[in-house]
Scaffold this motif. Structure first.
Motif, PDB file in Angstrom:
ATOM      1  N   LYS A 123       0.836  -1.203   0.000  1.00 24.92           N
ATOM      2  CA  LYS A 123       0.000   0.000   0.000  1.00 24.92           C
ATOM      3  C   LYS A 123       0.867   1.247   0.000  1.00 24.92           C
ATOM      4  CE  LYS A 123      -3.143   2.624   2.959  1.00 24.92           C
ATOM      5  NZ  LYS A 123      -3.774   2.695   4.315  1.00 24.92           N
ATOM      6  N   LYS A 124       0.553   2.154  -0.915  1.00 23.62           N
ATOM      7  CA  LYS A 124       1.299   3.418  -0.998  1.00 23.62           C
ATOM      8  C   LYS A 124       0.624   4.472  -0.135  1.00 23.62           C
ATOM      9  CE  LYS A 124       2.724   7.022  -4.280  1.00 23.62           C
ATOM     10  NZ  LYS A 124       2.625   7.483  -5.671  1.00 23.62           N
ATOM     11  N   PHE A 125       1.428   5.243   0.578  1.00 21.01           N
ATOM     12  CA  PHE A 125       0.922   6.354   1.380  1.00 21.01           C
ATOM     13  C   PHE A 125       1.069   7.655   0.586  1.00 21.01           C
ATOM     14  CE2 PHE A 125       2.630   3.254   4.441  1.00 21.01           C
ATOM     15  CZ  PHE A 125       1.508   3.045   5.246  1.00 21.01           C
ATOM     16  N   ASN A 126       0.037   8.506   0.642  1.00 16.07           N
ATOM     17  CA  ASN A 126       0.124   9.824   0.015  1.00 16.07           C
ATOM     18  C   ASN A 126       0.719  10.844   0.973  1.00 16.07           C
ATOM     19  OD1 ASN A 126      -1.041   9.091  -2.502  1.00 16.07           O
ATOM     20  ND2 ASN A 126      -3.076   9.152  -1.563  1.00 16.07           N
ATOM     21  N   LYS A 127       0.368  10.699   2.255  1.00 17.93           N
ATOM     22  CA  LYS A 127       0.881  11.602   3.284  1.00 17.93           C
ATOM     23  C   LYS A 127       1.207  10.812   4.544  1.00 17.93           C
ATOM     24  CE  LYS A 127      -1.591  15.841   1.935  1.00 17.93           C
ATOM     25  NZ  LYS A 127      -2.524  16.894   2.412  1.00 17.93           N
ATOM     26  N   LEU A 128       2.222  11.261   5.251  1.00 19.16           N
ATOM     27  CA  LEU A 128       2.616  10.654   6.520  1.00 19.16           C
ATOM     28  C   LEU A 128       3.160  11.739   7.431  1.00 19.16           C
ATOM     29  CD1 LEU A 128       4.582   7.530   5.208  1.00 19.16           C
ATOM     30  CD2 LEU A 128       2.533   7.396   6.645  1.00 19.16           C
ATOM     31  N   SER A 129       3.063  11.512   8.719  1.00 26.31           N
ATOM     32  CA  SER A 129       3.727  12.406   9.669  1.00 26.31           C
ATOM     33  C   SER A 129       5.075  11.793  10.019  1.00 26.31           C
ATOM     34  CB  SER A 129       2.880  12.577  10.939  1.00 26.31           C
ATOM     35  OG  SER A 129       2.846  11.357  11.674  1.00 26.31           O
ATOM     36  N   TYR A 130       5.972  12.605  10.558  1.00 21.58           N
ATOM     37  CA  TYR A 130       7.278  12.099  10.968  1.00 21.58           C
ATOM     38  C   TYR A 130       7.113  10.959  11.979  1.00 21.58           C
ATOM     39  CZ  TYR A 130       8.714  16.730   9.250  1.00 21.58           C
ATOM     40  OH  TYR A 130       8.917  17.859   8.502  1.00 21.58           O
ATOM     41  N   ILE A 131       6.182  11.132  12.904  1.00 19.42           N
ATOM     42  CA  ILE A 131       5.951  10.121  13.943  1.00 19.42           C
ATOM     43  C   ILE A 131       5.486   8.810  13.322  1.00 19.42           C
ATOM     44  CG2 ILE A 131       4.530   9.502  15.925  1.00 19.42           C
ATOM     45  CD1 ILE A 131       6.732  11.457  16.608  1.00 19.42           C
ATOM     46  N   SER A 190      14.297  12.160  12.314  1.00 18.59           N
ATOM     47  CA  SER A 190      14.195  12.937  13.560  1.00 18.59           C
ATOM     48  C   SER A 190      14.725  14.353  13.373  1.00 18.59           C
ATOM     49  CB  SER A 190      14.971  12.239  14.678  1.00 18.59           C
ATOM     50  OG  SER A 190      14.419  10.977  14.968  1.00 18.59           O
ATOM     51  N   LEU A 191      15.805  14.473  12.616  1.00 23.22           N
ATOM     52  CA  LEU A 191      16.386  15.793  12.354  1.00 23.22           C
ATOM     53  C   LEU A 191      15.413  16.660  11.555  1.00 23.22           C
ATOM     54  CD1 LEU A 191      18.894  17.523  12.775  1.00 23.22           C
ATOM     55  CD2 LEU A 191      19.900  16.481  10.743  1.00 23.22           C
ATOM     56  N   CYS A 192      14.742  16.058  10.581  1.00 21.69           N
ATOM     57  CA  CYS A 192      13.739  16.789   9.811  1.00 21.69           C
ATOM     58  C   CYS A 192      12.554  17.184  10.693  1.00 21.69           C
ATOM     59  CB  CYS A 192      13.246  15.950   8.635  1.00 21.69           C
ATOM     60  SG  CYS A 192      14.463  15.749   7.321  1.00 21.69           S
ATOM     61  N   MET A 193      12.146  16.288  11.580  1.00 20.91           N
ATOM     62  CA  MET A 193      11.042  16.577  12.481  1.00 20.91           C
ATOM     63  C   MET A 193      11.387  17.720  13.425  1.00 20.91           C
ATOM     64  SD  MET A 193       9.015  13.953  15.050  1.00 20.91           S
ATOM     65  CE  MET A 193      10.497  13.514  15.978  1.00 20.91           C
ATOM     66  N   ASP A 194      12.584  17.690  13.990  1.00 14.40           N
ATOM     67  CA  ASP A 194      13.008  18.731  14.926  1.00 14.40           C
ATOM     68  C   ASP A 194      13.088  20.098  14.269  1.00 14.40           C
ATOM     69  OD1 ASP A 194      13.179  16.828  16.880  1.00 14.40           O
ATOM     70  OD2 ASP A 194      15.368  16.588  16.760  1.00 14.40           O
ATOM     71  N   ASN A 195      13.392  20.113  12.952  1.00 14.50           N
ATOM     72  CA  ASN A 195      13.552  21.384  12.240  1.00 14.50           C
ATOM     73  C   ASN A 195      12.400  21.682  11.285  1.00 14.50           C
ATOM     74  OD1 ASN A 195      16.469  22.421  12.909  1.00 14.50           O
ATOM     75  ND2 ASN A 195      16.674  20.218  12.605  1.00 14.50           N
ATOM     76  N   ASN A 196      11.360  20.848  11.364  1.00 10.75           N
ATOM     77  CA  ASN A 196      10.143  21.028  10.563  1.00 10.75           C
ATOM     78  C   ASN A 196      10.453  21.178   9.071  1.00 10.75           C
ATOM     79  OD1 ASN A 196       7.364  21.176  10.201  1.00 10.75           O
ATOM     80  ND2 ASN A 196       7.310  23.407  10.440  1.00 10.75           N
ATOM     81  N   ILE A 197      11.243  20.240   8.544  1.00 12.95           N
ATOM     82  CA  ILE A 197      11.576  20.228   7.120  1.00 12.95           C
ATOM     83  C   ILE A 197      10.767  19.115   6.451  1.00 12.95           C
ATOM     84  CG2 ILE A 197      13.402  20.028   5.403  1.00 12.95           C
ATOM     85  CD1 ILE A 197      15.418  20.684   7.640  1.00 12.95           C
ATOM     86  N   PRO A 198       9.811  19.449   5.590  1.00 14.58           N
ATOM     87  CA  PRO A 198       9.031  18.417   4.906  1.00 14.58           C
ATOM     88  C   PRO A 198       9.919  17.564   4.000  1.00 14.58           C
ATOM     89  CG  PRO A 198       8.027  20.595   4.658  1.00 14.58           C
ATOM     90  CD  PRO A 198       9.403  20.811   5.206  1.00 14.58           C
ATOM     91  N   ILE A 199       9.522  16.307   3.820  1.00 17.71           N
ATOM     92  CA  ILE A 199      10.234  15.374   2.941  1.00 17.71           C
ATOM     93  C   ILE A 199       9.255  14.890   1.882  1.00 17.71           C
ATOM     94  CG2 ILE A 199      11.609  13.254   2.812  1.00 17.71           C
ATOM     95  CD1 ILE A 199      11.753  13.453   5.965  1.00 17.71           C
ATOM     96  N   LEU A 200       9.588  15.100   0.627  1.00 18.37           N
ATOM     97  CA  LEU A 200       8.743  14.603  -0.458  1.00 18.37           C
ATOM     98  C   LEU A 200       9.480  13.469  -1.162  1.00 18.37           C
ATOM     99  CD1 LEU A 200       6.161  14.786  -2.121  1.00 18.37           C
ATOM    100  CD2 LEU A 200       7.281  16.507  -3.557  1.00 18.37           C
ATOM    101  N   VAL A 201       8.929  12.271  -1.051  1.00 16.59           N
ATOM    102  CA  VAL A 201       9.548  11.070  -1.627  1.00 16.59           C
ATOM    103  C   VAL A 201       8.855  10.751  -2.950  1.00 16.59           C
ATOM    104  CG1 VAL A 201      10.181   8.669  -1.219  1.00 16.59           C
ATOM    105  CG2 VAL A 201       9.882  10.225   0.724  1.00 16.59           C
TER     106      VAL A 201
END
Length: 239
Positions: A177-185, A201-212
């Motif tokens: 199953k592919k996810f369209n959106k996810l939270s860091y947690i 964790s580093l992205c979460m701490d600095n609120n940097i979105p990740i687009l895969v």
């Protein structure tokens, strides 16, 4: 007229992607295609930092019985090979580029200096960050997250051979199953293979979105920057 959603980005390209369909080494035809897409972004006024992996040349744990630190340093050297290859492709089509390395090698690249990197970006130069973080036990994913935070990138574009994040390997399981959106947690709790946990964790701490997204279609890089809905978005607000 096309308008970029992001002003400054960090593009993380896996080493495997640079190998194209060959599976090993550098597919220069494919690398040139990626370079053309990056040039399109430069024309849109996007400031671009890039981190490249090294899986097409060396995997840090592939040395049987090899000391982990030695293996990791070999991987860092391999990222420099990829960075220089990508720089050459970009320069050949008129894109001003600088390679900065976390391990000093003055003959081929600049050492990483944050203020200098920021100045290059402001002048419209593409900056390729090589040699990871310069430390063993840290992946190029972590290097991408770290450099993204340092240059104040608005997003990390994670270009892979898979078109997003799945609950299991789509190459093995037909019902993945592919996810369209996810939270860091979500990513951390589910142990999803987006980036390693340190990078996430580093992205979460600095609120940097990740687009895969998948690099099977190089034009996906531009689509991602334009804000089109592709791949999987990992962010603080994603549900």
């Amino acid at each position: 007229m096309e308008v970029a959603k992001y002003k400054r980005i960090m593009l993380k390209i896996s080493g495997e992607a640079l190998a194209g369909d060959t599976g090993f080494g550098i597919d220069f035809e494919f690398t040139n295609v990626i370079a053309l897409q990056i040039k399109e972004l430069v024309k849109l006024g996007v400031e671009i930092g890039i981190v490249v992996g090294a899986g097409n040349i060396w995997r840090g744990r592939s040395g049987d019985g090899m000391d982990r630190t030695t293996a990791d340093y070999m991987g860092m050297m391999a990222t420099c090979i990829n960075a220089l290859a990508l720089q050459d492709s970009l320069e050949n089509i008129g894109v001003n580029t600088r390679v900065q390395t976390a391990i000093e090698m003055k003959a081929v690249a600049e050492p990483f200096i944050r203020r200098k990197a920021m100045r290059h970006l402001e002048k419209g130069r593409v900056v390729i960050f090589a040699a990871g973080t310069g430390n063993p036990y840290f992946s190029t994913d972590t290097a991408a997250a770290l450099r993204a935070a340092e240059i104040e990138a608005e997003v990390i574009l994670l270009a892979k051979k898979v078109d997003g994040v799945y609950d299991k390997d789509p190459h093995i399981y037909d019902d993945a199953k592919k996810f369209n959106k996810l939270s860091y947690i979500n990513v951390l709790e589910k142990g999803l293979q987006v980036m390693d946990s340190t990078a996430t964790s580093l992205c979460m701490d600095n609120n940097i979105p990740i687009l895969v997204f998948g690099l099977d279609k190089p034009e996906n890089i531009k689509k991602a920057v334009l804000g089109e809905k592709i791949g999987t978005l990992v962010s603080d607000s994603a549900k």
